[in-house]
Design an enzyme around this catalytic site. Sequence first.
Site, mmCIF file in Angstrom:
data_model
loop_
_atom_site.group_PDB
_atom_site.id
_atom_site.type_symbol
_atom_site.label_atom_id
_atom_site.label_comp_id
_atom_site.label_asym_id
_atom_site.label_seq_id
_atom_site.Cartn_x
_atom_site.Cartn_y
_atom_site.Cartn_z
ATOM 1 N N CYS A 238 69.924 49.749 -37.100
ATOM 2 C CA CYS A 238 70.575 51.320 -37.406
ATOM 3 C C CYS A 238 70.713 51.175 -36.041
ATOM 4 O O CYS A 238 71.541 50.088 -35.673
ATOM 5 C CB CYS A 238 69.414 52.706 -37.639
ATOM 6 S SG CYS A 238 68.424 52.247 -35.835
ATOM 7 N N ASN B 271 68.572 50.884 -32.314
ATOM 8 C CA ASN B 271 67.477 50.822 -32.153
ATOM 9 C C ASN B 271 66.239 50.663 -31.213
ATOM 10 O O ASN B 271 65.673 50.957 -30.387
ATOM 11 C CB ASN B 271 67.497 49.490 -31.514
ATOM 12 C CG ASN B 271 66.873 48.590 -31.864
ATOM 13 O OD1 ASN B 271 66.895 47.317 -31.110
ATOM 14 N ND2 ASN B 271 65.695 48.375 -33.074
ATOM 15 N N CYS C 8 65.129 54.527 -33.243
ATOM 16 C CA CYS C 8 64.539 55.747 -34.245
ATOM 17 C C CYS C 8 64.131 55.231 -35.144
ATOM 18 O O CYS C 8 62.932 54.155 -35.182
ATOM 19 C CB CYS C 8 65.436 57.133 -34.219
ATOM 20 S SG CYS C 8 65.400 58.442 -33.108
ATOM 21 N N ARG C 9 65.234 54.741 -36.064
ATOM 22 C CA ARG C 9 64.686 54.493 -37.204
ATOM 23 C C ARG C 9 63.995 52.635 -37.709
ATOM 24 O O ARG C 9 63.272 52.422 -38.184
ATOM 25 C CB ARG C 9 66.344 54.676 -38.587
ATOM 26 C CG ARG C 9 66.330 56.330 -38.279
ATOM 27 C CD ARG C 9 67.396 56.454 -39.279
ATOM 28 N NE ARG C 9 68.131 55.982 -38.139
ATOM 29 C CZ ARG C 9 69.832 55.597 -38.833
ATOM 30 N NH1 ARG C 9 70.559 56.298 -39.906
ATOM 31 N NH2 ARG C 9 70.957 55.501 -37.731
ATOM 32 N N SER C 10 65.204 52.198 -36.644
ATOM 33 C CA SER C 10 64.665 50.428 -37.337
ATOM 34 C C SER C 10 63.105 50.216 -36.260
ATOM 35 O O SER C 10 63.130 49.401 -36.727
ATOM 36 C CB SER C 10 66.219 49.210 -36.817
ATOM 37 O OG SER C 10 66.451 49.920 -35.344
ATOM 38 N N ASP D 35 68.688 60.277 -39.801
ATOM 39 C CA ASP D 35 68.634 60.128 -38.331
ATOM 40 C C ASP D 35 67.786 61.388 -38.413
ATOM 41 O O ASP D 35 68.352 61.708 -37.377
ATOM 42 C CB ASP D 35 69.897 59.033 -37.507
ATOM 43 C CG ASP D 35 69.432 58.666 -35.890
ATOM 44 O OD1 ASP D 35 68.153 58.917 -36.229
ATOM 45 O OD2 ASP D 35 70.045 58.009 -35.945
#
Length: 149
Positions: free
Chosen positions: A7, A10, A12-14, A117
């Site tokens: 993401c 690095n 939050c999402r990934s 996000d």
Amino acid sequence: MRVLFVCLGNICRSPAAEGIFRHIAPDHATDSAGTSDWHIGDAPYPLMQAEMQNRGYNISDLRARQFTAADFTDFDLLIAMDADNITNMEQLRPTNNTTPLRLFTYFADTGDAFVPDPYYTGDYPGALTLIENAAHGLSHHLANQRTPS
Ligand code: 4NP
């Protein structure tokens, strides 16, 4: 399979995708990275860690790092959270490298085009529901890909 989730930050999402995928498909080697250098060395964002904890996943061990050209050769499959991630990653692809790079939502059955996000939207539960859906889809995809022996 060596699978890398990517993401922007690095944090939050990934890392959430990595934490969920390693939980449901522990036979695969997983990592995550960000296209930016903004959060190198940082733990996952506290609000994301809290929502992950609510769902039974602990990602407190993860630390952010930046995506590099070497990741194209170090991994078998690269998974991006949105189209901007893909644009930024493709700029680093080594000549003649053919490692597959896919949107994570490709493996979800929700019809979403990308993973929004939550760092900006504030919708951590919504992001994690989508990430869980896509992670199960990816797990099934890789299981079906395996050649019978
Ligand atoms: P991520 O979210 O890409 O899912 O890790 C972000 C986290 C932090 C920032 C941007 C995106 N930031 O601008 O610091």
